[in-house]
Design a protein around this motif. Sequence first.
Motif, PDB file in Angstrom:
ATOM      1  N   LEU A  92       0.828  -1.197   0.000  1.00 30.93           N
ATOM      2  CA  LEU A  92       0.000   0.000   0.000  1.00 30.93           C
ATOM      3  C   LEU A  92       0.869   1.256   0.000  1.00 30.93           C
ATOM      4  O   LEU A  92       2.088   1.193   0.200  1.00 30.93           O
ATOM      5  N   VAL A  93       0.231   2.405  -0.196  1.00 32.05           N
ATOM      6  CA  VAL A  93       0.920   3.690  -0.210  1.00 32.05           C
ATOM      7  C   VAL A  93       0.273   4.603   0.823  1.00 32.05           C
ATOM      8  O   VAL A  93      -0.939   4.837   0.784  1.00 32.05           O
ATOM      9  N   ASP A  94       1.073   5.099   1.757  1.00 29.26           N
ATOM     10  CA  ASP A  94       0.608   6.087   2.724  1.00 29.26           C
ATOM     11  C   ASP A  94       0.717   7.454   2.055  1.00 29.26           C
ATOM     12  O   ASP A  94       1.814   8.005   1.903  1.00 29.26           O
ATOM     13  N   GLU A  95      -0.421   8.006   1.642  1.00 30.49           N
ATOM     14  CA  GLU A  95      -0.394   9.256   0.894  1.00 30.49           C
ATOM     15  C   GLU A  95       0.132  10.424   1.713  1.00 30.49           C
ATOM     16  O   GLU A  95       0.633  11.400   1.151  1.00 30.49           O
ATOM     17  N   ALA A  96       0.046  10.330   3.034  1.00 26.11           N
ATOM     18  CA  ALA A  96       0.570  11.404   3.866  1.00 26.11           C
ATOM     19  C   ALA A  96       2.095  11.478   3.796  1.00 26.11           C
ATOM     20  O   ALA A  96       2.685  12.539   4.018  1.00 26.11           O
ATOM     21  N   LEU A  97       2.731  10.354   3.489  1.00 25.57           N
ATOM     22  CA  LEU A  97       4.194  10.306   3.412  1.00 25.57           C
ATOM     23  C   LEU A  97       4.716  10.385   1.985  1.00 25.57           C
ATOM     24  O   LEU A  97       5.900  10.683   1.777  1.00 25.57           O
ATOM     25  N   CYS A  98       3.862  10.102   1.002  1.00 29.66           N
ATOM     26  CA  CYS A  98       4.301  10.080  -0.390  1.00 29.66           C
ATOM     27  C   CYS A  98       4.614  11.491  -0.873  1.00 29.66           C
ATOM     28  O   CYS A  98       3.815  12.418  -0.709  1.00 29.66           O
ATOM     29  N   ILE A  99       5.789  11.665  -1.486  1.00 28.07           N
ATOM     30  CA  ILE A  99       6.199  12.971  -2.021  1.00 28.07           C
ATOM     31  C   ILE A  99       6.125  12.987  -3.546  1.00 28.07           C
ATOM     32  O   ILE A  99       6.517  13.972  -4.169  1.00 28.07           O
ATOM     33  N   GLY A 100       5.652  11.912  -4.135  1.00 27.06           N
ATOM     34  CA  GLY A 100       5.468  11.880  -5.578  1.00 27.06           C
ATOM     35  C   GLY A 100       6.742  11.828  -6.382  1.00 27.06           C
ATOM     36  O   GLY A 100       6.755  12.222  -7.557  1.00 27.06           O
ATOM     37  N   CYS A 101       7.822  11.316  -5.794  1.00 25.97           N
ATOM     38  CA  CYS A 101       9.110  11.292  -6.501  1.00 25.97           C
ATOM     39  C   CYS A 101       9.130  10.282  -7.639  1.00 25.97           C
ATOM     40  O   CYS A 101       9.888  10.430  -8.599  1.00 25.97           O
ATOM     41  N   GLY A 102       8.307   9.231  -7.540  1.00 25.67           N
ATOM     42  CA  GLY A 102       8.225   8.244  -8.602  1.00 25.67           C
ATOM     43  C   GLY A 102       9.277   7.155  -8.560  1.00 25.67           C
ATOM     44  O   GLY A 102       9.341   6.326  -9.467  1.00 25.67           O
TER      45      GLY A 102
END
Length: 275
Positions: A92-102
């Motif tokens: 899963l992806v925690d959107e609060a921590l995701c910075i969208g770096c890819g």
Amino acid sequence: MLGRTAMPRYGMVIDLDRCVGCGACVLACETEWQTPPDTRRRDWVTEIPAQGTFPNVERAVYVGLCNHCDRPSCLSACPTGATYQDDAGRVLVDEALCIGCGYCVHACPYHARFFNPVKQKVDKCTFCAPLVDRGIAPACTRTCIADARIFGDLEDPASDVHRLAYLEGAARLETPQVAIGPNVYYRGSPAKFDLILRHHPPDPERTGPPPAGSIWQRVLRPAMFAVLGLTFLGQAVAFFSQLVQGEKFGRFEPPPDEPDDALPEPLPASRPEEQ
């Protein structure tokens, strides 16, 4: 309602002989999770044209999604810990921590991750985790008109997905170069599976972050933590040094060349007033 064991580990089986390639599962997923148009979807259905010569002709439909692998390469590629694996084996992806770096997008050999331009975050299939946790099957399995998607707890011996994956020989989409334990299995005609493996094998060049991310992870990030560690160590040494010399705090001492009689006379002790 979905049955589950005390500690489930979810997986899915795609029946290649049943799938008709209609794409209803993809539309159901888009509707459920509101993925923006003209972007990589959470799942996809790709038709592989007929191969061979009559009468030995075969065609296949590749149904793809995040495989929620046992050893997901995307986890170590994420620099913030936003990508994680829960107790049920779901990646899963925690959107609060995701910075969208890819970086994790580049580290998925199945090309199952994409950048969501609306959220400005990485997006992917979650096995419909919010629904499954409430006992509701994933949107794609509920919509499939041919019952070609079978979802359940791989650890539950009574489940169809356990029987198909472990007892009836459903196959994982793996190669000797990329064997990270995908938990999406394929059953049906071996010729169809071979077509999928030939046209859509896992990409061995996509098992880690891009070159810039590799430099960050292997060189820059350890160096940064080393510098931060030395900084904190220096502050700690200074702090404890002050504690050791703490008895001198607040006490006036004359300069080395100044005589002691330069000190001011102490104030007389106060006495209670006589009655």
